[in-house]
Motif scaffolding. Structure first.
Motif, short mmCIF file in Angstrom:
data_model
loop_
_atom_site.label_atom_id
_atom_site.label_comp_id
_atom_site.label_asym_id
_atom_site.label_seq_id
_atom_site.Cartn_x
_atom_site.Cartn_y
_atom_site.Cartn_z
N ASN A 131 27.19 -72.03 39.58
CA ASN A 131 25.77 -71.78 39.85
C ASN A 131 25.52 -70.52 40.67
N TYR A 132 26.46 -69.61 40.64
CA TYR A 132 26.35 -68.44 41.53
C TYR A 132 25.11 -67.61 41.26
N ILE A 169 32.68 -66.20 48.42
CA ILE A 169 32.53 -66.88 49.72
C ILE A 169 32.61 -65.84 50.83
N SER A 170 33.51 -64.88 50.66
CA SER A 170 33.63 -63.83 51.67
C SER A 170 32.35 -63.01 51.76
N ALA A 171 31.68 -62.79 50.59
CA ALA A 171 30.41 -62.05 50.60
C ALA A 171 29.32 -62.84 51.33
N MET A 172 29.37 -64.17 51.26
CA MET A 172 28.40 -64.99 52.01
C MET A 172 28.67 -64.84 53.50
N SER A 173 29.90 -65.07 53.89
CA SER A 173 30.34 -64.81 55.27
C SER A 173 31.85 -64.76 55.29
N LYS A 174 32.36 -63.67 55.84
CA LYS A 174 33.82 -63.56 55.89
C LYS A 174 34.40 -64.48 56.97
N ASP A 175 33.51 -65.10 57.77
CA ASP A 175 33.97 -66.03 58.81
C ASP A 175 34.00 -67.48 58.33
N THR A 176 33.64 -67.72 57.08
CA THR A 176 33.63 -69.10 56.57
C THR A 176 35.01 -69.74 56.76
N PHE A 242 40.85 -63.69 52.74
CA PHE A 242 40.83 -64.45 54.00
C PHE A 242 42.21 -64.46 54.65
N PRO A 243 42.25 -64.32 55.98
CA PRO A 243 43.55 -64.46 56.65
C PRO A 243 43.99 -65.92 56.58
#
Ligand SMILES: Nc1ncnc2c1ncn2[C@@H]1O[C@H](COP(=O)(O)OS(=O)(=O)O)[C@@H](OP(=O)(O)O)[C@H]1O
Length: 345
Positions: A131-132, A169-176, A242-243
Motif C-alpha cells: 500500500n505504499y 522505512i528508512s525514508a519515513m524515519s531512519k531512526d525506526t 539500518f545499522p
C-alpha cells in the motif's frame, strides 16, 4: 436661483395598476416561489448528506494477510471505527515488527500491547509492501492515538522479505526501531505450508513442493515457504539502510518457552520500563502455549486464536533432514551477522 438648477422634472412612469394582479402573473410568481424553495431544500439536504459522508466515510479497506487475524475484540476492519474520544495524536510508528511470517509476530505484538506505553495497530497495514502508493498520511491514519512518551507500533511480517521495504522505512524515519521474530526455518516452512493447506486442502504435499528434483535432492528455493527462511540473505538488504544495533532479533522458540524473558529484551530495546514480566503469563495446557493472564483492556485471560499454534502435518524425516542441511550455511551466516546463536542445528 442656483445656477445650473435641476432640469424640469419629467413625468413619473405610470404606476402599476393597484388591486389584484391578473391571474396568470400571480400563478407564475407562486410557481417561481415554490420552485425556489424546492431548490433551496434540495440544496440543503445535498449539503447535509455531503457533510455526513465526509464525517462517516470509511477508510479504504485494509487488506489482512492470509491467515492473519485481527487483535482480540476488534471488528473485521480493526482500523474502523476510530476509537471514540481517543486522546493524543496519531503518529507514524517508531517501532515496527517486520517479520518473519509464522515467526510468532502476533504473539509478540499481543504481549507488548499489555504495556501501558505501547499502542499498536490491530491488523497488518502492509504499507511498505502493498500500500505504499497510498502515502504516509493514509498510513498514519491507521495508527491508534498515542500520548507523549507512548510508542506507536505495527507488525507486518512480509516486510522482512520485501526488497523495497528497508529504503521505504528508512525514508519515513531512519531512526525506526525494527524487530524480527525468527524461528527455525524448517519449522517455519512447515508452519507456512500448514497455513496454506488449511485454506487449499488440495495443494501438493510439502515433500513434493520442497524439491525441484527429488532424485538429485535439489531444493526449490523459489517456493516462498523455503525462500523466507534464508534469513541471512534478506537481512543483507536491511543492513544497507539500518545499522545492526537498530534491529532486534527475537527468538520465536524462546517467545514460547520463556515469553517474559524475550519480552524483557524487547522492552529494553524499545527503551520501556520492564513492566511485562512472568506475572503476566500462564501456560495453557489445552492450547499448548503461553497465554496472557489479562489481555490488554480486559481482565480476562487471553490465548491467541485458533490459527496460531496449529497442528503441523507429519513430514518425511529425510526431507526434514535435507532441509536442515540446506539451511545450515545460511543459519551460520545469520548467527554471525546478528552475533546470536539461535540453536537451530
Ligand atoms: N503464545 C503463543 N500462542 C500461539 N502461537 C504462538 C505463541 N507464541 C508463538 N506462537 C507461534 O506463532 C506462530 C504464528 O506466527 P505469526 O503470528 O508470526 O504468524 S503470521 O505470520 O502472522 O501468520 C504459530 O505458528 P504455528 O504453531 O505453526 O501455528 C505459533 O507457533
Amino acid at each position: 436661483m442656483a445656477r445650473g438648477g435641476a432640469p424640469p422634472a419629467s413625468p413619473p412612469p405610470p404606476l402599476p395598476p393597484s388591486g389584484p394582479e391578473p391571474l396568470p402573473r400571480r400563478a407564475l410568481r407562486k410557481l417561481l416561489l415554490v420552485l425556489g424553495s424546492l431548490l433551496m431544500s434540495l440544496y440543503a439536504s445535498y449539503c447535509l448528506a455531503g457533510a455526513a459522508h465526509v464525517l462517516t466515510r470509511e477508510p479504504a479497506p485494509i487488506p489482512v494477510a492470509p491467515g492473519e487475524e485481527a487483535a482480540p475484540g476488534t471488528p473485521r476492519n480493526p482500523f474502523w471505527p476510530p476509537q471514540p474520544g481517543g486522546e493524543g495524536d496519531k503518529r507514524l510508528p517508531q517501532a515496527v515488527i517486520i517479520g518473519v511470517k509464522k515467526g510468532g509476530t502476533r504473539a509478540l505484538l499481543e504481549f507488548l500491547r499489555v504495556h501501558p506505553d505501547v499502542r499498536a495497530a490491530g491488523a497488518e497495514p502492509h504499507f511498505f509492501d502493498r500500500n505504499y502508493e497510498r502515502g504516509l498520511t493514509w498510513y498514519r491514519e491507521l495508527m491508534p492515538r498515542t500520548l507523549d512518551g507512548q510508542i506507536t507500533m505495527e507488525k507486518t511480517p512480509s516486510y522482512f522479505v520485501t526488497k523495497e521495504a528497508p529504503a521505504r522505512i528508512s525514508a519515513m524515519s531512519k531512526d525506526t526501531k525494527l524487530i524480527v521474530v525468527v524461528r527455525d526455518p524448517v519449522t517455519r516452512a512447515i508452519s507456512d505450508y500448514t497455513q496454506t493447506l488449511s485454506k487449499k486442502p488440495d495443494i501438493p504435499t510439502f515433500e513434493s513442493l520442497t524439491f525441484k528434483n527429488r532424485t538429485t535432492g535439489l531444493i526449490d528455493t523459489s517456493w516462498s515457504a523455503i525462500q523466507i527462511g534464508i534469513y541471512a540473505k534478506h537481512l543483507e538488504n536491511w543492513l544497507l539502510y539500518f545499522p545492526i544495533g537498530q534491529i532486534l532479533f527475537v527468538s520465536g522458540e524462546r517467545l514460547i518457552s520463556d515469553p517474559a524473558g524475550e519480552l524483557g529484551r524487547v522492552q529494553d530495546f524499545l527503551g520501556l520500563k520492564r513492566i511485562i514480566t512472568d506475572k503476566h503469563f500462564y501456560f495453557n495446557k489445552t492450547k499448548g502455549f503461553p497465554c496472557l493472564k489479562k489481555a490488554e483492556g480486559s481482565s480476562k485471560p487471553h490465548c491467541l486464536g485458533k490459527t496460531k499454534g496449529r497442528t503441523h502435518p507429519s513430514i518425511d524425516q529425510k526431507v526434514v533432514q535435507r532441509l536442515r542441511e540446506f539451511y545450515r550455511p545460511f543459519n551460520m551466516k545469520f548467527y554471525q551477522m546478528t552475533g546470536h546463536d539461535f540453536g537451530w542445528d
